[in-house]
Design an enzyme around this catalytic site. Sequence first.
Site, PDB file in Angstrom:
ATOM      1  N   GLN A 257       3.937   7.372   2.291  1.00 46.74           N
ATOM      2  CA  GLN A 257       3.728   5.981   3.556  1.00 46.74           C
ATOM      3  C   GLN A 257       3.212   5.640   2.271  1.00 46.74           C
ATOM      4  O   GLN A 257       2.377   4.588   1.565  1.00 46.74           O
ATOM      5  CB  GLN A 257       1.944   6.973   3.347  1.00 46.74           C
ATOM      6  CG  GLN A 257       2.118   8.135   4.721  1.00 46.74           C
ATOM      7  CD  GLN A 257       2.883   8.054   5.928  1.00 46.74           C
ATOM      8  OE1 GLN A 257       2.374   7.447   6.883  1.00 46.74           O
ATOM      9  NE2 GLN A 257       3.815   8.624   6.242  1.00 46.74           N
TER      10      GLN A 257
ATOM     11  N   ASN B  12       0.120   5.949   0.319  1.00 48.95           N
ATOM     12  CA  ASN B  12      -1.257   7.045   0.274  1.00 48.95           C
ATOM     13  C   ASN B  12       0.435   8.250   0.393  1.00 48.95           C
ATOM     14  O   ASN B  12       1.152   8.489  -0.542  1.00 48.95           O
ATOM     15  CB  ASN B  12      -1.435   7.020   1.379  1.00 48.95           C
ATOM     16  CG  ASN B  12      -1.446   6.730   3.568  1.00 48.95           C
ATOM     17  OD1 ASN B  12      -0.898   5.802   3.385  1.00 48.95           O
ATOM     18  ND2 ASN B  12      -1.827   8.159   3.807  1.00 48.95           N
ATOM     19  N   ASP B  13       0.154   9.298   0.960  1.00 45.87           N
ATOM     20  CA  ASP B  13       0.524  10.533   0.703  1.00 45.87           C
ATOM     21  C   ASP B  13       1.878  10.548   0.571  1.00 45.87           C
ATOM     22  O   ASP B  13       3.424   9.809   0.872  1.00 45.87           O
ATOM     23  CB  ASP B  13       0.763  11.131   2.595  1.00 45.87           C
ATOM     24  CG  ASP B  13      -1.072  11.255   3.137  1.00 45.87           C
ATOM     25  OD1 ASP B  13      -1.327  10.833   2.882  1.00 45.87           O
ATOM     26  OD2 ASP B  13      -1.031  11.595   4.555  1.00 45.87           O
TER      27      ASP B  13
ATOM     28  N   TRP C 121       0.790  -0.880   0.145  1.00 47.91           N
ATOM     29  CA  TRP C 121       0.030   0.201  -0.406  1.00 47.91           C
ATOM     30  C   TRP C 121       1.210   1.572   0.118  1.00 47.91           C
ATOM     31  O   TRP C 121       2.019   1.172   0.617  1.00 47.91           O
ATOM     32  CB  TRP C 121      -0.838  -0.103   1.244  1.00 47.91           C
ATOM     33  CG  TRP C 121      -1.514   1.040   1.727  1.00 47.91           C
ATOM     34  CD1 TRP C 121      -1.045   2.572   2.552  1.00 47.91           C
ATOM     35  CD2 TRP C 121      -2.678   1.984   1.273  1.00 47.91           C
ATOM     36  NE1 TRP C 121      -1.870   3.239   2.334  1.00 47.91           N
ATOM     37  CE2 TRP C 121      -2.684   2.935   1.879  1.00 47.91           C
ATOM     38  CE3 TRP C 121      -3.828   1.317   0.609  1.00 47.91           C
ATOM     39  CZ2 TRP C 121      -4.137   3.860   1.692  1.00 47.91           C
ATOM     40  CZ3 TRP C 121      -5.331   2.152   0.563  1.00 47.91           C
ATOM     41  CH2 TRP C 121      -4.688   3.369   1.106  1.00 47.91           C
TER      42      TRP C 121
HETATM   43  C1  FRU Z   1      -3.198  11.481   5.252  1.00 46.88           C
HETATM   44  C2  FRU Z   1      -2.334  11.193   6.471  1.00 46.88           C
HETATM   45  C3  FRU Z   1      -1.318  11.995   7.476  1.00 46.88           C
HETATM   46  C4  FRU Z   1      -1.020  11.345   8.296  1.00 46.88           C
HETATM   47  C5  FRU Z   1      -0.703   9.301   6.690  1.00 46.88           C
HETATM   48  C6  FRU Z   1      -0.805   8.672   7.338  1.00 46.88           C
HETATM   49  O1  FRU Z   1      -3.315  10.820   4.477  1.00 46.88           O
HETATM   50  O2  FRU Z   1      -3.781  10.760   7.206  1.00 46.88           O
HETATM   51  O3  FRU Z   1      -1.948  12.686   8.316  1.00 46.88           O
HETATM   52  O4  FRU Z   1       0.115  11.721   8.425  1.00 46.88           O
HETATM   53  O5  FRU Z   1      -2.314   9.924   6.377  1.00 46.88           O
HETATM   54  O6  FRU Z   1      -0.158   7.806   6.550  1.00 46.88           O
END
Ligand code: FRU
Length: 706
Positions: A319, A302-303, A300
């Site tokens: 992330q 994310n950010d 996975w």
């Molecule tokens: C945003 C978030 C951030 C956090 C991260 C955790 O998508 O919630 O605020 O640092 O993802 O994965």
Amino acid sequence: MIRSIGNITGALFIAGLGLLAHASPARAADPSGLADAVLVADFEAETYGDWTVTGKAFGPAPALGALPGQMAVEGFLGKRLVNSFTGGDASTGTLTSRSFKIERKAINFLIGGGKSLDGTFIELIVDGKSVRRSTGPNDSPGGSERLAWKSWDVREFVGKMGTVRIVDDRKGGWGHINVDHIVQSDDKLEPEPVRRELIATARYLLLPVKNGAPKQRMTLTLDGKIIREFEIELAEGPGDFQVFADLGAYQGKTIVAATDSGRRKDALAGLVFSETLPNADGLYKEACRPQFHFTSRRGWLNDPNGLVFHKGKYHLFYQHNPYGREWGNMHWGHAISDDLVRWKELPVSVYPYKFGDWAFSGSAISLDGDIIAAFTSTGRGECLLRSKDEGLTWTEFPGNPAVKHEGRDPKLVWHEPTKQWIMALYDEYQNKRMIAFHGSADLRTWKFLSRIDGFFECPDLFEAEVQGEPGARRWVLYAADGKYVIGQFDGKDFHAEPGKHQLWFGNFYAAQTYANVPDGRHIQIGWANGMKYPGMPFNQQMTVATELTLRKTPDGIRMFGTPVKEIASLRGSATSVSAQTITRDHHIGIEGVWDDVFELNLSLKPGEGSVGNLKVRGLPIQYDAAKRTLQCGTVSAPLEPVDGKISLKILVDRASVEVFANDGRVAMSVGFTPAAKDRSVELSASKGSIDVSDIKVYELRSIWTR
Ligand code: FRU
């Protein structure tokens, strides 16, 4: 045979009768899978039946999963469970069974919630004495609302009468308890720890994953020291795909792999060492692998984090859950690029400080030959790291955490006029969603500067010149949803001009701009959240890198975003189509040579009241001249023609399209799942007539260098 000793189940399991079992074989087995189950309670009814309730915490009846304000509650059986979060953590109460005969060697139950032996627990009372007691697993912020099996060995009480009492006597954090499915059996459902010694004979330890399997907590230990700890949906048998732990630093060593909750003795049999990555030959050739958007090899993302240009390379940290397709185990993944287009994934860069103290989002700068990163250590606060080897390894700043507060996601920015570093943070101050600014001259001592209300997660802040207004500059501030304000930042406060504006629409979140870009461009990458990749061993993608500019428009100064010019280097053969007018009766299918990923450019001159429809690999994109909206799939955005025209640049990949309208006044990121063979591009008008010109399609090449 299954019998019930409470009346909670109602009609389902009737003591001794076995009638229903006969009539409905599908219901014959206890859902726990035990053959000799004697059910104490399954908490599936709409009342607590003959259980005695005191206090408010347990509510009037078993709960249907999570209660208001609670994280997702998982791992219970059926539809309902005992959940003492009624009214939040502050409420208290007890729930007591009637007395029942202990007739099996073990009492099994599912339990979650707080870990307090005198505050949140379940106990067995025999002869007026508490003889067994268990709690949930959580005693610090974060944690998990997942229930897990526990088993009491009750051999010494067989034949006696017992009572189960569930107690919530705790008001603070994790002041609640969840229980489900209490069942007697000669078998224990509580998983036994499983361990296996492995000699690290190759770089990668491959681990099989089964999507949706119960999450197990796994440790890899060397000489008694934990070197990796994570949750994994471990496949105990054939899996869906393999993930990997890079153990290059431990070659030849004996590593002990252990899981706290393996269901089988051979639960770890599927772990193997390999010199190559899982499915190395098929990597990046998977059917749904985006061809010019960054995705991680496994797991996975994310950010985007730590976007920085350093020693000739663009770094993309992000992330990352290396061990599964879903969010969890937050690490910083790492990739580099020469051109913001072709990415090479490197080993995981930032590891969690320890299990549960995750490496959440943050940023990076290039300073005096090092990369300095700031990130949220969920157990500690905002921390700084230094890397002397281009982000491969890091050392902690001595003063960590640099800032402690309720919040996360530090973004570092240099403020030249006041000669200080600014750390923009998401700050949950007095339960409001704010961005806070802290300042430091040396990155060591930080001072609170100010706050601005109305922003949630992942702030970004930068200053840019205003094109078309010589000498004018503005600061831009936005958070995870990308909605931005324009104003001035004086090194203490952000002075916003009225209005919040939107450049990006659709699947777009937590974007960040690059630090230290040599030519001064403002380059942004966002998380294109929520696209679908059926059957793939990876999940989620980034947007393409875009260049942000501030420009004067009739509405005021606005931010524009266009794909970075380097994207053009992916273009292969081009197909141009002559200008034409589309009407209800004149549709066109654009034909040429391209595969399933391509770039489509065109310009529309919509007649009054017209509605122009484009279909790209089956995905509808529409401009409605009366409503002045652009729609792509289910995403729509207001869009005014410029000189009577709408220009569109559409980047088509395997799970998404991005639409840049009117040279980046509006940008859209939209997920879709095209039929693999569909390469079609069709144009039609459902109302009025539209002149279409400058139609040009480029095939695009894959970015993956291996
Ligand atoms: C945003 C978030 C951030 C956090 C991260 C955790 O998508 O919630 O605020 O640092 O993802 O994965």
